[in-house]
Each structure stands twice: as structure tokens, then as C-alpha cells.
Scaffold this motif. Sequence first.
Motif, PDB file in Angstrom:
ATOM      1  N   PHE A 147       0.821  -1.173  -0.223  1.00 37.17           N
ATOM      2  CA  PHE A 147      -0.359   0.532  -0.197  1.00 37.17           C
ATOM      3  C   PHE A 147       0.813   1.527  -0.121  1.00 37.17           C
ATOM      4  CE2 PHE A 147      -1.920   3.438   2.622  1.00 37.17           C
ATOM      5  CZ  PHE A 147      -3.012   3.217   2.180  1.00 37.17           C
ATOM      6  N   GLN A 172      -5.681   4.309  -2.270  1.00 41.11           N
ATOM      7  CA  GLN A 172      -4.971   5.186  -2.541  1.00 41.11           C
ATOM      8  C   GLN A 172      -4.354   6.030  -3.901  1.00 41.11           C
ATOM      9  OE1 GLN A 172      -3.886   1.654  -4.116  1.00 41.11           O
ATOM     10  NE2 GLN A 172      -1.650   1.262  -2.907  1.00 41.11           N
ATOM     11  N   ARG A 226      -2.103   2.575   6.924  1.00 46.69           N
ATOM     12  CA  ARG A 226      -1.463   1.188   6.769  1.00 46.69           C
ATOM     13  C   ARG A 226      -2.730   0.558   8.158  1.00 46.69           C
ATOM     14  NH1 ARG A 226      -2.617  -2.694   6.792  1.00 46.69           N
ATOM     15  NH2 ARG A 226      -1.658  -4.763   5.865  1.00 46.69           N
ATOM     16  N   ASP A 265      -3.052  -6.246   0.128  1.00 46.82           N
ATOM     17  CA  ASP A 265      -1.434  -5.605   0.129  1.00 46.82           C
ATOM     18  C   ASP A 265      -0.403  -6.359   0.151  1.00 46.82           C
ATOM     19  OD1 ASP A 265      -0.543  -3.467   0.569  1.00 46.82           O
ATOM     20  OD2 ASP A 265      -0.615  -2.951   2.841  1.00 46.82           O
TER      21      ASP A 265
END
Length: 620
Positions: free
Chosen positions: A245, A550, A580, A597
Amino acid sequence: LLSEIPRWSCSKLEAAILVTKTMSFAAVDDRDAEASILEPHDGSAIQGVVDVSSPVKGPDGDDFKLGVEDEEEEDELIPTEKKADGEFFKDDYGEGLKRFPGIFGGIVDDYKRRLPWYWTDIWDDAMNRKTPAAALMMFLATFCSTVALGSAIDRATNGSIGIAEYLLMNGVAGMAHSLFGCQPLLILRPTGPITLMITQIYSLSNSLQVDFYTLLAWTGWGIGIWMTLIAAFELSRHIAMLTTFAHDVFACFVSSIYVVDGIKGIVSRFEGTDALQEASPVFALMISLWLIFVAFVLSFLRNHSHLLPKQVRFLLADYALGIATITATALSFSYGGRVSVDRLPVADTDSLVGWVEPSPTADRAWPVNMFTTEKAWLAAIMGFVVSIPITIFFYFDQNFSSLLCQVDEMGLRKGKYYHTSLWWMGIFNFACPMFGFPFVTGSLPHSPQMVKALRNDEVTRGENGPAVSENRIAPFIMYSAILFSYLLFAGIIELIPVAAADAVLIFVGLEGIIDTRLFERLPVLITPDNEIDPANSSVACAARKFTLLQLLVLGAGWGLNFTPAALAFPLVIACLVPIRFYLLPWMFTQRELRILDSEDKDVKEGKPTADKKMKDEKSF
């Protein structure tokens, strides 16, 4: 007992094994065992053996619950929770990422592990055909983009810093690091983000009415001190916490800076141009488009096996940027003197080849006066303040570059090194701005490219594929060529049109963006759910949410860059850590995160692993 347990397992045999484990855990008290096992559907019968809170689809399409082994595997891939010992930040993340007692223990450990390899670095692993080939390929890739960035900063700072400072800094600092650093294959140079930061420092100096070079030097002092402290306490080890990520967001942000700088250069030629001069910017646009086209066509040959022999395809792909720059320069002479073409200003020389005395782009002396210029005290204060967000960005930029060129898939055998690389960057950024030079840091995507360029396809080492000829001579030759390209061949560099330099930036940036999973996942935003996974609409929903998040973080970084607080944009990058570890686990299930991820290659590609059969995960 089997009839009382829901179908949370792939098979009744597995269920029976888990029931047996449950009975053994509860056997301390027979009455408690009987009560706990016979509770039918609330899941407490298998508490501690299996987590029944997260149903997922099994290979046969039915629901089942993840067992302890699955839970542990997910915890390895996605460390979103504190470990059993209650620690969130750890002292040991693996080789090269450990905390040592006292200070500078990581640097000492790096040199203890690397020095025994020094002779092989300069002789045994350097004396092969890959060394000159890799040095030439990386010279062309690094030189072209460094010259392009030098041209961009020349325009942005009205000639205060230019190509001369960029090439000299790239060459001298790189040669020193290739000889004395612990990871010589890490490519360091003034990057796109550094160009953006220096531009913002220049604007700040004008706003504060302080000397630009004084502010730059004091900022370098601050950065050098902070980076030395980070290396002294081995804080680079925490970079291991970040996952794909963060990698994708950061790579896209860095790459987009190159694209924006290149586009700015192209657009600026059309501003204030009258009808009689219209041919010049149009011709410059043609040169830029030609270079981008040729570079991408040659780069794509690497993945098209039906075109040309393999060795020819790889050769053209390796030198794509150099070939494209040469052809674009030739194109710029096609109209003779009938259409004016702006070319790179490098040095005051009339010959194509000859020694050039190193001189600053602006009319000034090399040493910067840090103490007696007007408002030098204000420049010192603001320099240290500005150095904080810049150091935060360098922490991620430097460590991401080190991380991605030393992942296991690269096949390096001489160890992983982070603390010494950051420490050397601190030394360079402390000392060199005192002479008006730009900052340096690890470069993406050039650092992983250097490792790949040294791979020897004729020799393999286990599962990591081709062996890598790890040595110091290849990067040393590359940096030496960059330095002497300015000292001896400045006249040849001045033949390159500025339009070609802008196109180089756009190509490098687009290539970096295309190489991310974020770019590969963009089509999911407009793809119907039934085209992604007809049996499960949640697959498409999770992928869209992940991609949009993102893009939102990426947009926030650029949004801040266009405000008066532009130098604080690295704080957005720093926010990737809490996003995250706190926001994503709240928005997605553990199974979704493990797929979206994961750093595991098989999971990323949706392939079944040895321990888990995940037939329905390929849709991600």
C-alpha cells in the motif's frame, strides 16, 4: 461431534483433528471440557483453536472459518496487530534492520558484515562482462534524467542551480559511496522530489528575503544532523513495517513529480509566444513526443517474445532511453537554422570535447556564506525548521530505495544494509549544500535497475534465479562517466535540446507509475462487478475502495504541494504508516488485506500457495 460443528473446515478430517485438539485443551477439567465441546453453534467450543469471526469462501465455494495456522500466516503477511509481547515497534525486523545497544551499533554491524566481501567487490565479482554492460546502461539512464532535472531546476530557480551542480554532485557523491558505502549498488543522485524541494526552498527564500544559498546550506545542516541521528539509533529498521500500500503510493508520487516537471517544461514554451514564433514550441513538442514514443517502443520489446531474437530485444530495451535521446537530438537538427531550438546550457565552452573548469551555474564563488549574509539568523532558523519535513521524506525515499534493491527476489548474497546508506546521505547533505550543491538520496527506479543489470543469466543461485555480480566497480565506472561527461564532454551535452530533457522526465515518470500495482488495478474502477467476480460482488468493492484510498492519499500529497505549506508535503507520506495500521484494518477484512496488500508473489498474483488453496483470490 462432527455433526454439531458448522462447516468451517475444508474437510471433515480437518474438522476431526481440530476437535481432538479442542478436547485436549479442555481436558484439564472433564466437566469444563464436556460443557465447552457440546456448545453447538456459538463457536466457543473451538475458542483458542480457530477464529470463527471471519467467514471466507473455501475452495468448494462454501463458508469456512480460518484456523490458527491461517491466522498466523496472515499475521506474518499483514502485521496489523501488536505481537504477543505487546510491542508494536520491534527491535529486530531481520538482517540489516536490527536495534543495537547504544548508538551507531547498526553502522558498525553493517561494516563488520560487508568488509570481508571488499576484495570480491573490487576484483572477483567485478571481472566479468556484466560490469561494463551494467555501468554503460545505468550511465545512460542516470545521466539522461540527471541532466533533465538539472535543466528543470535551472528554469525553476532562474539559473541559481543548474546542470553543472547536478552532474558534479551526482558524480562525486556517487563515487565516494560506491567505494566506501556498504551497499554500493544503491544509486544515489539529486532526484525529482529533491528538485521539487529545492524549488520550494527558492520560493521561500524570496518570500523571506534571505539569501537562497544560505537557506539551502542551513537546511542541509539540519538534514545532515537528523539523518545522522536516525542512523545512529537504527530507526531505519521500521521501514520493514510498510507494505505494498505504501510502496505503491510513494512510487507513484515520486514518479508523478518527474511527469509534472516534464509537462511544465513543454507548456512553458507556448506561454508568451507570438504567431511568428509558434513553429519553435511546436517543433519542440514534436521532439518530446518522438523521444517518448521511441523509448516506450524499445522498452516494450523486452516483453514481446515474438519480435526479434531475445538478445537483440533485451539490448534495445536496456539502452532504450539512450537511443531515444540520440535520435531526438538528431531530429532537432533536421530543420537546420530555420527553426530555433533551445539546447541545454552546461558550461561556457566552444569545443565539443575538452577540459572544462568546474564553475557554478550562477556568477558566484563555490563556498556559501552562511553567517554574514542579510538575515542569516532567519535563514538558519528556517533552515532547521524546513529540514524536518524534508528529512521525513528522505527517510522514506532512501529506505524504500534500499529496500526495493535488496528484496529477496533480487538474489543478493552479500547481505542487506540500511543504516550506513542513510548515514552517508546525511554526510553528503550536510557538507555539499555549503558549496551550493543539491541534496542527494537513493533513487527509484534506478537502484533496483542497477541490481537487475548485474544479473548473470548464465549462473543461478537457488530459487532466487540468476546470480548477481555484486561489485563496486560497475557503479564507480557509472559515476565516473557522469562526472567526466561534464568535465570533458560538456560541449556534446549542450547539443541535446531542452525538449528532449523534458521528454526524458516524462518517460522516467510514466515508466515508474506503470510498474506499480496501483496502476494495474486502475481498470477495476470502471469494470462492472460481474466482470471481476460474478460470484462475489464484495471482491470488486474491496478492490475499488483500496484503489480509491491510494489515489486519495496521492492527491493529498499533490494538493498540499500547491499551498503555502508546500514543504510540508512529506507529512502526507508519513501518514502512510497510521493509515496502513489503523485505517485499513477497519475498512477491510484480513483476507482482503492479505490479497490486496501482500508482498508474497503467489498471493499477489492470485496463485494457490503450498499451505493454502485460494482458488477464488485470482479475481483481485
